[in-house]
Design a protein around this motif. Structure first.
Motif, PDB file in Angstrom:
ATOM      1  N   TYR A  87       1.003  -1.164   0.539  1.00 24.02           N
ATOM      2  CA  TYR A  87      -0.468  -0.179   0.138  1.00 24.02           C
ATOM      3  C   TYR A  87       0.909   1.562   0.343  1.00 24.02           C
ATOM      4  CZ  TYR A  87      -3.998   3.234   0.732  1.00 24.02           C
ATOM      5  OH  TYR A  87      -4.668   4.297   1.307  1.00 24.02           O
ATOM      6  N   LEU A  88       2.033   1.074   0.674  1.00 29.37           N
ATOM      7  CA  LEU A  88       2.814   2.667   0.946  1.00 29.37           C
ATOM      8  C   LEU A  88       3.311   2.995  -0.672  1.00 29.37           C
ATOM      9  CD1 LEU A  88       5.135   1.407   3.703  1.00 29.37           C
ATOM     10  CD2 LEU A  88       3.275   3.430   3.495  1.00 29.37           C
ATOM     11  N   PHE A  89       3.600   1.994  -1.266  1.00 28.49           N
ATOM     12  CA  PHE A  89       4.113   2.460  -3.073  1.00 28.49           C
ATOM     13  C   PHE A  89       3.033   1.699  -4.081  1.00 28.49           C
ATOM     14  CE2 PHE A  89       8.359  -0.608  -1.415  1.00 28.49           C
ATOM     15  CZ  PHE A  89       8.894  -0.442  -1.871  1.00 28.49           C
ATOM     16  N   HIS A  90       1.716   1.820  -3.382  1.00 33.88           N
ATOM     17  CA  HIS A  90       0.636   2.395  -4.579  1.00 33.88           C
ATOM     18  C   HIS A  90       0.242   3.746  -3.804  1.00 33.88           C
ATOM     19  CE1 HIS A  90      -3.272   1.770  -6.168  1.00 33.88           C
ATOM     20  NE2 HIS A  90      -4.061   2.764  -4.884  1.00 33.88           N
ATOM     21  N   LEU A  91       0.738   4.099  -3.607  1.00 31.66           N
ATOM     22  CA  LEU A  91       1.081   5.857  -3.024  1.00 31.66           C
ATOM     23  C   LEU A  91       1.520   6.221  -3.805  1.00 31.66           C
ATOM     24  CD1 LEU A  91       0.230   5.748   1.334  1.00 31.66           C
ATOM     25  CD2 LEU A  91      -1.519   5.863  -0.602  1.00 31.66           C
ATOM     26  N   GLY A  92       2.664   6.241  -4.548  1.00 35.27           N
ATOM     27  CA  GLY A  92       3.657   6.426  -5.152  1.00 35.27           C
ATOM     28  C   GLY A  92       4.707   7.710  -4.732  1.00 35.27           C
ATOM     29  N   PRO A  93       5.538   8.377  -5.298  1.00 32.69           N
ATOM     30  CA  PRO A  93       6.919   8.732  -4.801  1.00 32.69           C
ATOM     31  C   PRO A  93       6.462   9.690  -3.449  1.00 32.69           C
ATOM     32  CG  PRO A  93       6.454   8.935  -7.780  1.00 32.69           C
ATOM     33  CD  PRO A  93       5.008   8.478  -7.172  1.00 32.69           C
ATOM     34  N   GLN A  94       5.891  10.458  -3.136  1.00 33.29           N
ATOM     35  CA  GLN A  94       5.759  11.229  -2.627  1.00 33.29           C
ATOM     36  C   GLN A  94       5.632  10.024  -0.981  1.00 33.29           C
ATOM     37  OE1 GLN A  94       5.154  14.559  -2.105  1.00 33.29           O
ATOM     38  NE2 GLN A  94       5.209  14.611  -4.010  1.00 33.29           N
ATOM     39  N   ALA A  95       5.333   9.409  -1.194  1.00 35.62           N
ATOM     40  CA  ALA A  95       5.369   8.039   0.462  1.00 35.62           C
ATOM     41  C   ALA A  95       6.823   7.871   0.821  1.00 35.62           C
ATOM     42  CB  ALA A  95       4.537   6.879  -0.108  1.00 35.62           C
ATOM     43  N   LEU A  96       7.639   7.938  -0.383  1.00 31.22           N
ATOM     44  CA  LEU A  96       9.614   8.099  -0.379  1.00 31.22           C
ATOM     45  C   LEU A  96       9.975   8.093   1.019  1.00 31.22           C
ATOM     46  CD1 LEU A  96      10.038   8.846  -3.587  1.00 31.22           C
ATOM     47  CD2 LEU A  96      10.382   6.306  -3.185  1.00 31.22           C
ATOM     48  N   PRO A  97       9.664   9.007   1.591  1.00 29.11           N
ATOM     49  CA  PRO A  97      10.160   9.931   2.837  1.00 29.11           C
ATOM     50  C   PRO A  97       9.717   8.274   3.798  1.00 29.11           C
ATOM     51  CG  PRO A  97       9.225  11.716   2.163  1.00 29.11           C
ATOM     52  CD  PRO A  97       9.215   9.913   0.974  1.00 29.11           C
ATOM     53  N   ALA A  98       8.041   8.347   3.805  1.00 31.88           N
ATOM     54  CA  ALA A  98       8.002   7.355   5.030  1.00 31.88           C
ATOM     55  C   ALA A  98       8.570   5.501   4.359  1.00 31.88           C
ATOM     56  CB  ALA A  98       6.663   6.946   5.226  1.00 31.88           C
ATOM     57  N   ILE A  99       8.665   5.180   3.244  1.00 31.22           N
ATOM     58  CA  ILE A  99       9.339   4.185   2.631  1.00 31.22           C
ATOM     59  C   ILE A  99       9.972   3.958   3.070  1.00 31.22           C
ATOM     60  CG2 ILE A  99       9.755   3.425   0.558  1.00 31.22           C
ATOM     61  CD1 ILE A  99       7.518   4.156  -0.877  1.00 31.22           C
ATOM     62  N   ASP A 100      10.953   4.564   3.346  1.00 30.10           N
ATOM     63  CA  ASP A 100      12.590   5.364   2.888  1.00 30.10           C
ATOM     64  C   ASP A 100      12.517   4.521   5.352  1.00 30.10           C
ATOM     65  OD1 ASP A 100      13.787   5.368   1.401  1.00 30.10           O
ATOM     66  OD2 ASP A 100      13.895   7.436   1.636  1.00 30.10           O
ATOM     67  N   ARG A 101      11.620   4.938   5.733  1.00 27.05           N
ATOM     68  CA  ARG A 101      12.080   4.912   7.188  1.00 27.05           C
ATOM     69  C   ARG A 101      11.063   3.351   7.601  1.00 27.05           C
ATOM     70  NH1 ARG A 101       7.823   8.269   9.350  1.00 27.05           N
ATOM     71  NH2 ARG A 101       8.401   7.202  11.733  1.00 27.05           N
ATOM     72  N   ALA A 102      10.718   2.424   6.917  1.00 24.58           N
ATOM     73  CA  ALA A 102       9.232   1.164   6.784  1.00 24.58           C
ATOM     74  C   ALA A 102      10.990   0.147   6.272  1.00 24.58           C
ATOM     75  CB  ALA A 102       8.813   1.278   5.948  1.00 24.58           C
ATOM     76  N   ILE A 103      11.674   0.319   5.450  1.00 28.13           N
ATOM     77  CA  ILE A 103      12.843   0.060   5.177  1.00 28.13           C
ATOM     78  C   ILE A 103      13.571  -0.146   6.111  1.00 28.13           C
ATOM     79  CG2 ILE A 103      14.480  -0.877   3.009  1.00 28.13           C
ATOM     80  CD1 ILE A 103      12.712   0.280   1.430  1.00 28.13           C
ATOM     81  N   ALA A 104      13.777   1.065   6.421  1.00 25.14           N
ATOM     82  CA  ALA A 104      15.287   1.184   7.973  1.00 25.14           C
ATOM     83  C   ALA A 104      14.768  -0.527   9.432  1.00 25.14           C
ATOM     84  CB  ALA A 104      15.120   2.322   8.155  1.00 25.14           C
ATOM     85  N   LEU A 105      13.145   0.477   9.430  1.00 25.69           N
ATOM     86  CA  LEU A 105      12.567  -0.804   9.935  1.00 25.69           C
ATOM     87  C   LEU A 105      12.795  -2.244  10.143  1.00 25.69           C
ATOM     88  CD1 LEU A 105       9.582   1.404  11.401  1.00 25.69           C
ATOM     89  CD2 LEU A 105      11.521   0.750  12.893  1.00 25.69           C
ATOM     90  N   ARG A 106      12.566  -2.696   8.851  1.00 31.36           N
ATOM     91  CA  ARG A 106      12.145  -4.058   8.965  1.00 31.36           C
ATOM     92  C   ARG A 106      13.304  -4.244   8.016  1.00 31.36           C
ATOM     93  NH1 ARG A 106       6.959  -5.082   6.254  1.00 31.36           N
ATOM     94  NH2 ARG A 106       7.648  -6.972   4.959  1.00 31.36           N
ATOM     95  N   GLY A 107      14.555  -3.922   8.158  1.00 31.96           N
ATOM     96  CA  GLY A 107      15.164  -4.144   7.376  1.00 31.96           C
ATOM     97  C   GLY A 107      15.861  -3.571   6.221  1.00 31.96           C
ATOM     98  N   PHE A 108      16.708  -4.910   5.864  1.00 31.77           N
ATOM     99  CA  PHE A 108      17.676  -4.485   3.895  1.00 31.77           C
ATOM    100  C   PHE A 108      16.721  -5.653   3.903  1.00 31.77           C
ATOM    101  CE2 PHE A 108      19.909  -5.361   0.569  1.00 31.77           C
ATOM    102  CZ  PHE A 108      20.480  -4.436  -0.019  1.00 31.77           C
ATOM    103  N   ASP A 109      16.191  -4.889   1.880  1.00 29.13           N
ATOM    104  CA  ASP A 109      15.419  -6.280   1.674  1.00 29.13           C
ATOM    105  C   ASP A 109      15.819  -5.553  -0.119  1.00 29.13           C
ATOM    106  OD1 ASP A 109      13.848  -7.202   0.169  1.00 29.13           O
ATOM    107  OD2 ASP A 109      12.028  -7.670   1.457  1.00 29.13           O
ATOM    108  N   PRO A 110      16.060  -6.778  -0.646  1.00 29.50           N
ATOM    109  CA  PRO A 110      16.856  -5.661  -2.343  1.00 29.50           C
ATOM    110  C   PRO A 110      15.435  -5.841  -2.744  1.00 29.50           C
ATOM    111  CG  PRO A 110      18.202  -7.786  -1.334  1.00 29.50           C
ATOM    112  CD  PRO A 110      17.242  -7.564  -0.431  1.00 29.50           C
ATOM    113  N   THR A 111      14.165  -6.543  -2.255  1.00 27.35           N
ATOM    114  CA  THR A 111      13.076  -6.582  -3.031  1.00 27.35           C
ATOM    115  C   THR A 111      12.447  -4.789  -2.586  1.00 27.35           C
ATOM    116  OG1 THR A 111      12.542  -8.244  -3.248  1.00 27.35           O
ATOM    117  CG2 THR A 111      10.890  -6.822  -3.961  1.00 27.35           C
TER     118      THR A 111
END
Length: 202
Positions: A87-111
């Motif tokens: 759903y975060l990716f579905h929100l588009g580029p404006q969600a990129l800052p939050a996506i960065d935080r989410a990836i940092a919380l979940r750990g590195f994931d190449p996908t």
């Protein structure tokens, strides 16, 4: 189906609609109390609707929704629901800052890093066209352009020694072509590939 703690476009729209209904009821009461005409009530409702649309055009709802969902997720707050990355990716580029935080919380994931790269590329394509240029996109692009000067997103999520070990991938296939395809895919995902591409001799 979204859990009650998730914020979505539909829930934001429902909240705005309820606010408009509440303001309409207030205006009806004001018309009766002030002994105004029906024309006054119609004009007041039109002004309220116009003001609401104008304010909504200035609000970055995608960023707000994404930031809320990450901040109130189980990964960040220790309670609630898990982050819905799709759903975060579905929100588009404006969600990129939050996506960065989410990836940092979940750990590195190449996908996830690869999908993030697709959103960054989409943002740059939109900025290249004057028809899609806007203040929000400009501010987001400034944030993205400033990232290499600090820490690249791919490296930021894997700073702890205990995590580095868990993300090493050993390519053991003897077929040179397959190994090279895997190496290229890992590089496109933002991963650093070490080792030689030579196959073992039988």
């Amino acid at each position: 189906m979204f859990k009650s703690t998730c914020l979505t476009w539909w829930r934001v729209a429902a909240f705005i609609w309820m606010v408009l209904v509440a303001l309409g009821l207030v205006l009806i009461v004001a018309r009766i109390a002030l002994n105004r005409s029906n024309g006054w009530l119609i004009r007041a409702n039109l002004i309220t609707l116009t003001a609401t649309l104008y304010i909504c055009s200035l609000v970055n709802f995608a960023a707000i929704i994404a930031d809320y969902n990450v901040s109130h997720s189980r990964e960040a707050a220790g309670k609630g629901v898990w982050i819905d990355m799709n759903y975060l990716f579905h929100l588009g580029p404006q969600a990129l800052p939050a996506i960065d935080r989410a990836i940092a919380l979940r750990g590195f994931d190449p996908t996830l890093v690869s999908r993030r790269g697709c959103l960054v590329e989409q943002q740059r394509r939109e900025m290249a066209s004057w028809r899609s240029w806007g203040l929000r996109s400009w501010r987001l692009q400034r944030t993205l352009d400033a990232q290499p000067a600090r820490v690249r997103p791919q490296a930021r999520y894997d700073l702890r020694p205990e995590r580095r070990l868990t993300h090493r991938i050993l390519i053991v296939d003897d077929d040179l072509h397959i190994r090279e395809v895997i190496r290229v895919a890992l590089k496109k995902a933002g991963m650093t590939v070490f080792g030689r591409a030579t196959a073992r001799k039988h």
